[in-house]
Scaffold this active site. Structure first.
Site, PDB file in Angstrom:
ATOM      1  N   GLU A 263      97.767  11.776  12.580  1.00 38.32           N
ATOM      2  CA  GLU A 263      97.127  10.451  12.444  1.00 38.32           C
ATOM      3  C   GLU A 263      95.620  10.703  12.456  1.00 38.32           C
ATOM      4  O   GLU A 263      95.037  10.909  13.516  1.00 38.32           O
ATOM      5  CB  GLU A 263      97.522   9.567  13.631  1.00 38.32           C
ATOM      6  CG  GLU A 263      99.012   9.283  13.737  1.00 38.32           C
ATOM      7  CD  GLU A 263      99.452   8.152  12.837  1.00 38.32           C
ATOM      8  OE1 GLU A 263      98.588   7.496  12.215  1.00 38.32           O
ATOM      9  OE2 GLU A 263     100.660   7.934  12.739  1.00 38.32           O
TER      10      GLU A 263
ATOM     11  N   CYS B  23      89.911   4.149  13.908  1.00 39.88           N
ATOM     12  CA  CYS B  23      90.299   4.845  12.671  1.00 39.88           C
ATOM     13  C   CYS B  23      90.444   3.841  11.538  1.00 39.88           C
ATOM     14  O   CYS B  23      90.095   4.134  10.401  1.00 39.88           O
ATOM     15  CB  CYS B  23      91.592   5.613  12.889  1.00 39.88           C
ATOM     16  SG  CYS B  23      92.905   4.611  13.598  1.00 39.88           S
TER      17      CYS B  23
HETATM   18  P1  NAP Z   1      88.578  14.795  17.446  1.00 44.30           P
HETATM   19  O1  NAP Z   1      87.273  15.381  17.746  1.00 44.30           O
HETATM   20  O2  NAP Z   1      89.357  15.334  16.330  1.00 44.30           O
HETATM   21  O3  NAP Z   1      89.416  14.880  18.812  1.00 44.30           O
HETATM   22  C1  NAP Z   1      90.764  14.422  18.897  1.00 44.30           C
HETATM   23  C2  NAP Z   1      91.508  15.309  19.857  1.00 44.30           C
HETATM   24  O4  NAP Z   1      91.633  16.615  19.266  1.00 44.30           O
HETATM   25  C3  NAP Z   1      90.780  15.531  21.191  1.00 44.30           C
HETATM   26  O5  NAP Z   1      91.735  15.643  22.208  1.00 44.30           O
HETATM   27  C4  NAP Z   1      90.072  16.846  20.965  1.00 44.30           C
HETATM   28  O6  NAP Z   1      89.768  17.522  22.156  1.00 44.30           O
HETATM   29  C5  NAP Z   1      91.091  17.607  20.147  1.00 44.30           C
HETATM   30  N1  NAP Z   1      90.563  18.655  19.314  1.00 44.30           N
HETATM   31  C6  NAP Z   1      89.514  18.614  18.468  1.00 44.30           C
HETATM   32  N2  NAP Z   1      89.356  19.775  17.826  1.00 44.30           N
HETATM   33  C7  NAP Z   1      90.337  20.589  18.271  1.00 44.30           C
HETATM   34  C8  NAP Z   1      90.690  21.944  18.000  1.00 44.30           C
HETATM   35  N3  NAP Z   1      90.019  22.682  17.103  1.00 44.30           N
HETATM   36  N4  NAP Z   1      91.736  22.468  18.654  1.00 44.30           N
HETATM   37  C9  NAP Z   1      92.412  21.746  19.539  1.00 44.30           C
HETATM   38  N5  NAP Z   1      92.140  20.457  19.839  1.00 44.30           N
HETATM   39  C10 NAP Z   1      91.102  19.879  19.216  1.00 44.30           C
HETATM   40  O7  NAP Z   1      88.460  13.245  17.166  1.00 44.30           O
HETATM   41  P2  NAP Z   1      87.707  12.177  18.016  1.00 44.30           P
HETATM   42  O8  NAP Z   1      86.271  12.247  17.716  1.00 44.30           O
HETATM   43  O9  NAP Z   1      88.102  12.267  19.447  1.00 44.30           O
HETATM   44  O10 NAP Z   1      88.355  10.826  17.450  1.00 44.30           O
HETATM   45  C11 NAP Z   1      87.865  10.222  16.331  1.00 44.30           C
HETATM   46  C12 NAP Z   1      88.663  10.579  15.092  1.00 44.30           C
HETATM   47  O11 NAP Z   1      90.035  10.230  15.287  1.00 44.30           O
HETATM   48  C13 NAP Z   1      88.209   9.747  13.922  1.00 44.30           C
HETATM   49  O12 NAP Z   1      88.221  10.542  12.767  1.00 44.30           O
HETATM   50  C14 NAP Z   1      89.278   8.661  13.832  1.00 44.30           C
HETATM   51  O13 NAP Z   1      89.369   8.050  12.575  1.00 44.30           O
HETATM   52  C15 NAP Z   1      90.504   9.424  14.209  1.00 44.30           C
HETATM   53  N6  NAP Z   1      91.576   8.528  14.684  1.00 44.30           N
HETATM   54  C16 NAP Z   1      92.706   8.371  13.918  1.00 44.30           C
HETATM   55  C17 NAP Z   1      93.713   7.497  14.318  1.00 44.30           C
HETATM   56  C18 NAP Z   1      94.952   7.283  13.490  1.00 44.30           C
HETATM   57  O14 NAP Z   1      95.918   6.720  14.009  1.00 44.30           O
HETATM   58  N7  NAP Z   1      94.999   7.701  12.236  1.00 44.30           N
HETATM   59  C19 NAP Z   1      93.563   6.776  15.507  1.00 44.30           C
HETATM   60  C20 NAP Z   1      92.411   6.970  16.252  1.00 44.30           C
HETATM   61  C21 NAP Z   1      91.424   7.856  15.843  1.00 44.30           C
HETATM   62  P3  NAP Z   1      88.287  17.455  22.809  1.00 44.30           P
HETATM   63  O15 NAP Z   1      88.031  16.046  23.153  1.00 44.30           O
HETATM   64  O16 NAP Z   1      88.428  18.354  24.001  1.00 44.30           O
HETATM   65  O17 NAP Z   1      87.345  17.994  21.788  1.00 44.30           O
END
Ligand code: NAP
Length: 460
Positions: free
Chosen positions: A228, A262
């Site tokens: 997602e 998102c």
């Molecule tokens: P993010 O940086 O990708 O983080 C999401 C999760 O992934 C966090 O727990 C993060 O941990 C972890 N993570 C990031 N990089 C990783 C890696 N290389 N290896 C392992 N784990 C990793 O995203 P965000 O900034 O928190 O959230 C915003 C994004 O989420 C936006 O793009 C938004 O559109 C998307 N989103 C999508 C949905 C949907 O249902 N489609 C819903 C909500 C949000 P850390 O926090 O420790 O870095």
């Protein structure tokens, strides 16, 4: 320290948390696996009792759970309460409907009988984002616990108190230890967990970049995953739209959760007959938002989740302008403590501007003027994302036709994309794959096992 609560309104550090050692992680995996061996044999009625209790506890603890969200990531307190309520509704929805959704399906083969059972598959691993600190967890945990799986979750580094409170909720609801496990772990340990043979499926909600890393790791291990990911939803306003309604929903669709959704409306695509009046109304409404303490119900503009999120967004806006976009309003940091950004509108974003293809995760609207419906659809589809979208028109049949032409996972007519327990949620293209919520969300991590009964004679 990776896991740290920092109040984005004041900048003060609230609490820091140690990551698990590898030994603690191994112990948690063992406990979860042992738990699964028992949990998978419980009945739907047994599981529903625990799950419904968790929903009731969420409602009872609404004030405290909402307060933690506002403290850790700055969401307006009323929105935080709304998130807790929605999360409890989702938990209840699966407690009440899971048995029906997963009932064996009788097939009618040409002879004999056959059915498809939906069996639990084991310990699942979720990686979740901070923007809806409970709702994101619930979408993964509630259906899977009801399906007889158990779950382990790595939550985002900036919301550890929410993560811990959510794990406690399940324990207090009577879930056995290991049914829901919060893991304060590093990225290396995320890889270890995905590689571990006891893990049978992986779900991530987050950015496209994180999705690529985690999906690749799951793929190397031949483990089913759901993704997602991000979006850049088009909010299309056709010439026959109710302008007042469109402007009001535009403000909500952009500014709910300070634009950190998102499915926030991110690209405003307005047919030229209404474009000037839409922009005037939209701009006036955004100007009227008042920054302040997100704990105060009178505040209408919250800080972003972290200082780092603010810095990233400001840089994106600067780069967009440097490449030729026009700053209609905002564009800067608000001159006060905390991670506050001015509501911002960018226009004249040409396809060769990197901003045209990026997700802006915050109070930044990209405004596009188009000649007609066809141009609106073409622009909406000119994106690597495909999560949500919306179409505003007084002709509902036309709205449905336009919605069908938009290449995306969800389109709402006369409303920004939003979520309820009973509607499937998910995207296509770089917005990911798989669905959460509704009857579809509970089908992702079950073994669709065929049982066939025949009386066909063996070959002579
Ligand atoms: P993010 O940086 O990708 O983080 C999401 C999760 O992934 C966090 O727990 C993060 O941990 C972890 N993570 C990031 N990089 C990783 C890696 N290389 N290896 C392992 N784990 C990793 O995203 P965000 O900034 O928190 O959230 C915003 C994004 O989420 C936006 O793009 C938004 O559109 C998307 N989103 C999508 C949905 C949907 O249902 N489609 C819903 C909500 C949000 P850390 O926090 O420790 O870095």
């Amino acid at each position: 320290m990776a896991y740290q609560s920092v109040n984005p309104y004041s900048g003060s550090i609230l609490e820091t948390f140690e990551e698990l050692t590898d030994e603690q992680l191994e112990s948690a995996l063992r406990t979860a696996n042992t738990c699964f061996e028992n949990w998978k044999h419980t009945t739907f009625v047994d599981r529903a009792a625990v799950v419904a209790k968790a929903a009731a506890l969420m409602r009872e603890r609404s004030d405290e759970l909402a307060r933690l969200v506002t403290l850790e990531m700055g969401k307006l307190i009323d929105e935080a309460r709304g998130e807790v309520e929605l999360s409890a509704d989702i938990i209840d929805y699966y407690a009440q409907n899971a048995e029906r959704f997963l009932a064996p399906e009788q097939l009618k083969p040409s002879s004999g009988g056959a059915q498809v059972e939906s069996n639990p598959i084991g310990v699942l691993f979720g990686v979740e984002p901070w923007n809806f600190p409970y709702y994101q967890l619930v979408r993964f945990a509630a259906p899977n616990l009801m399906a007889g799986n158990v779950v382990m979750v790595k939550h985002a580094a900036c919301v550890p108190q929410c993560a811990i409170a959510f794990e406690q909720l399940w324990l207090d609801a009577g879930a056995p230890t290991g049914a829901y496990t919060n893991l304060l772990i590093s990225y290396d340990q995320v890889n270890q967990v995905i590689d571990d043979p006891r893990i049978k499926g992986v779900a991530l909600t987050g950015s496209t970049d994180a999705g690529k890393v985690v999906a690749a790791r799951a793929g190397q291990n031949l483990k089913k995953s759901t993704m997602e990911l991000g979006g850049s939803d088009a909010f299309i306003v056709l010439e026959d739209a109710d302008l007042d309604k469109a402007v009001k929903w535009a403000v909500w669709g952009k500014m709910n959760n300070t634009g950190q959704c998102c499915v926030a409306a991110k690209r405003f695509v307005v047919v030229e007959e209404l474009a000037d009046r839409f922009l005037d109304g939209f701009q006036a409404a955004l100007m009227a938002l008042e920054p302040g303490d997100p704990m105060d119900k009178a505040t209408t503009l919250a800080p972003l989740s972290t200082e780092a999120a603010l810095v990233k967004l400001l840089d994106q806006v600067d780069r967009a302008v440097a490449k030729g976009a026009t700053l209609v309003m905002g564009g800067g940091r608000i001159d006060r403590p905390g991670a506050f950004m001015q509501p911002t509108i960018l226009a004249n974003i040409e396809p060769n501007n990197p901003a045209f293809r990026e997700e802006f995760f915050g109070p930044v609207a990209l405004f596009f003027r188009v000649k007609n419906e066809d141009e609106a659809v073409a622009l909406a589809n000119d994106s690597e994302f495909g999560l949500g979208g919306s179409v505003f028109t007084e002709d509902v049949e036309r709205g449905k036709r336009v919605a069908s032409r938009v290449d995306t996972g969800m389109v709402f007519v006369n409303h920004p994309t939003w979520t309820t327990p009973d509607l499937p949620f998910g995207g296509i293209k770089n917005s990911g794959y798989g669905r959460e919520l509704s009857s579809m969300g509970i089908q992702e991590f079950v073994n669709k096992k065929l049982i066939r009964v025949t009386s066909i004679d063996a070959p002579a």
